[in-house]
Write a protein that holds these residues in place. Structure first.
Motif, PDB file in Angstrom:
ATOM      1  N   ILE A  43       0.844  -1.193   0.000  1.00 17.55           N
ATOM      2  CA  ILE A  43       0.000   0.000   0.000  1.00 17.55           C
ATOM      3  C   ILE A  43       0.877   1.240   0.000  1.00 17.55           C
ATOM      4  O   ILE A  43       1.716   1.413   0.871  1.00 17.55           O
ATOM      5  N   LYS A  44       0.689   2.103  -1.009  1.00  7.43           N
ATOM      6  CA  LYS A  44       1.446   3.346  -1.068  1.00  7.43           C
ATOM      7  C   LYS A  44       0.606   4.479  -0.498  1.00  7.43           C
ATOM      8  O   LYS A  44      -0.612   4.472  -0.597  1.00  7.43           O
ATOM      9  N   PRO A  45       1.254   5.436   0.124  1.00 12.53           N
ATOM     10  CA  PRO A  45       0.497   6.579   0.645  1.00 12.53           C
ATOM     11  C   PRO A  45      -0.136   7.370  -0.479  1.00 12.53           C
ATOM     12  O   PRO A  45       0.229   7.207  -1.658  1.00 12.53           O
ATOM     13  N   ILE A  46      -1.088   8.247  -0.112  1.00 10.62           N
ATOM     14  CA  ILE A  46      -1.798   9.038  -1.119  1.00 10.62           C
ATOM     15  C   ILE A  46      -0.824   9.848  -1.958  1.00 10.62           C
ATOM     16  O   ILE A  46      -0.936   9.927  -3.170  1.00 10.62           O
ATOM     17  N   ASN A  47       0.139  10.464  -1.302  1.00  3.87           N
ATOM     18  CA  ASN A  47       1.176  11.204  -2.018  1.00  3.87           C
ATOM     19  C   ASN A  47       2.445  10.373  -2.017  1.00  3.87           C
ATOM     20  O   ASN A  47       3.219  10.401  -1.074  1.00  3.87           O
ATOM     21  N   SER A  48       2.659   9.577  -3.069  1.00  2.00           N
ATOM     22  CA  SER A  48       3.810   8.685  -3.131  1.00  2.00           C
ATOM     23  C   SER A  48       4.744   9.116  -4.247  1.00  2.00           C
ATOM     24  O   SER A  48       4.319   9.482  -5.336  1.00  2.00           O
ATOM     25  N   LEU A  75       7.257  19.695  -4.818  1.00  2.00           N
ATOM     26  CA  LEU A  75       6.293  20.152  -5.818  1.00  2.00           C
ATOM     27  C   LEU A  75       4.903  19.540  -5.619  1.00  2.00           C
ATOM     28  O   LEU A  75       3.995  19.818  -6.392  1.00  2.00           O
ATOM     29  N   LEU A  76       4.756  18.708  -4.594  1.00  2.00           N
ATOM     30  CA  LEU A  76       3.446  18.118  -4.309  1.00  2.00           C
ATOM     31  C   LEU A  76       2.503  19.173  -3.741  1.00  2.00           C
ATOM     32  O   LEU A  76       2.918  20.054  -2.989  1.00  2.00           O
ATOM     33  N   ILE A  77       1.237  19.075  -4.122  1.00  2.00           N
ATOM     34  CA  ILE A  77       0.237  20.039  -3.659  1.00  2.00           C
ATOM     35  C   ILE A  77      -1.085  19.321  -3.435  1.00  2.00           C
ATOM     36  O   ILE A  77      -1.450  18.400  -4.167  1.00  2.00           O
ATOM     37  N   ASP A  78      -1.790  19.753  -2.403  1.00  2.00           N
ATOM     38  CA  ASP A  78      -3.123  19.226  -2.117  1.00  2.00           C
ATOM     39  C   ASP A  78      -4.130  20.337  -2.404  1.00  2.00           C
ATOM     40  O   ASP A  78      -4.135  21.362  -1.719  1.00  2.00           O
ATOM     41  N   THR A  79      -4.939  20.143  -3.418  1.00  2.00           N
ATOM     42  CA  THR A  79      -5.911  21.167  -3.803  1.00  2.00           C
ATOM     43  C   THR A  79      -7.269  20.546  -4.067  1.00  2.00           C
ATOM     44  O   THR A  79      -7.366  19.382  -4.471  1.00  2.00           O
TER      45      THR A  79
END
Length: 222
Positions: A43-48, A75-79
């Motif tokens: 299982i990979k995290p949501i932001n992998s 550069l990861l972003i949660d929008t």
């Protein structure tokens, strides 16, 4: 004497039985731990970003920049801009209306704050596209020429191996290509390296056989 001998045998059998049960429990515990560890690894995290990559190529196809996993992490972003809106009570609205740039005509305060931040207090414009699948390629906003694009945000639904972002000028000539893959979460793809061209169109190309599914994305431009 026989009585003492019988008691000794009974105690010996009892001790051996206890030891065997303890060893069996330990073996089961190790087996369960292995299964649990294997499950966690699957299982990979949501932001992998494991094995992720992003490579930039010029108009001649020459590689001139690559991003490491650590650089991509920044550069990861949660929008929520391209996700379906919910009302204050958590219910989905019956209908949501958007303008020609995909912007909600009646945004919540949270969405307004996100747009203000991404547009740098309205210095830049936003074009928002929502859930889609890419079997071959998608011309973003039907090959619209974007003025001075600063970046594009792309969030896949599932991890994909390889996608190309093709940039073409108003004459239809390719001015650059970005190849990326193996990531989850919203990723900001910077486009400043191609600012020598005032404006260009953007295409998302699937480099693999299986479709690529997107939660959505955002083009930030002037």
């Amino acid at each position: 004497m026989k009585k003492k001998y019988s008691i000794f045998l009974l105690l010996l059998v009892l001790a051996i039985t206890i030891i065997l049960f303890m060893n069996k429990d330990n073996d089961n515990l190790k087996s369960n731990n292995k299964v649990e560890d294997s499950y966690k690894e699957s299982i990979k995290p949501i932001n992998s970003l494991e094995d992720s990559y992003m490579n930039f190529f010029d108009e001649k196809g020459h590689l001139f920049k690559s991003y490491s996993e650590e650089q991509l992490k920044n550069l990861l972003i949660d929008t929520n801009l391209y996700k379906r809106d919910e009302s204050e009570d958590g219910e989905k609205p019956f209908a949501t209306f958007y303008d020609e740039n995909g912007i909600n005509l009646e945004p919540s305060e949270e969405i307004k704050a996100e747009m203000k931040k991404l547009s740098n207090s309205n210095e830049f414009k936003l074009f928002i596209f929502r859930q889609s699948s890419i079997s071959s390629y998608i011309p973003v906003r039907n090959n619209t020429i974007f003025s001075k694009p600063q970046s594009i945000i792309i969030e896949p639904t599932d991890e994909f191996k390889s996608m190309s972002i093709i940039l073409e000028n108003s004459s239809g000539n390719r001015i650059g290509r970005i190849v990326l893959g193996n990531y989850l979460g919203g990723l900001i793809v910077p486009l400043e390296a191609f600012e020598s061209e005032d404006s260009y169109s953007i295409q998302l190309v699937n480099n693999e056989q299986d479709p690529i599914y997107l939660n959505g994305g955002i083009v930030i431009y002037k």
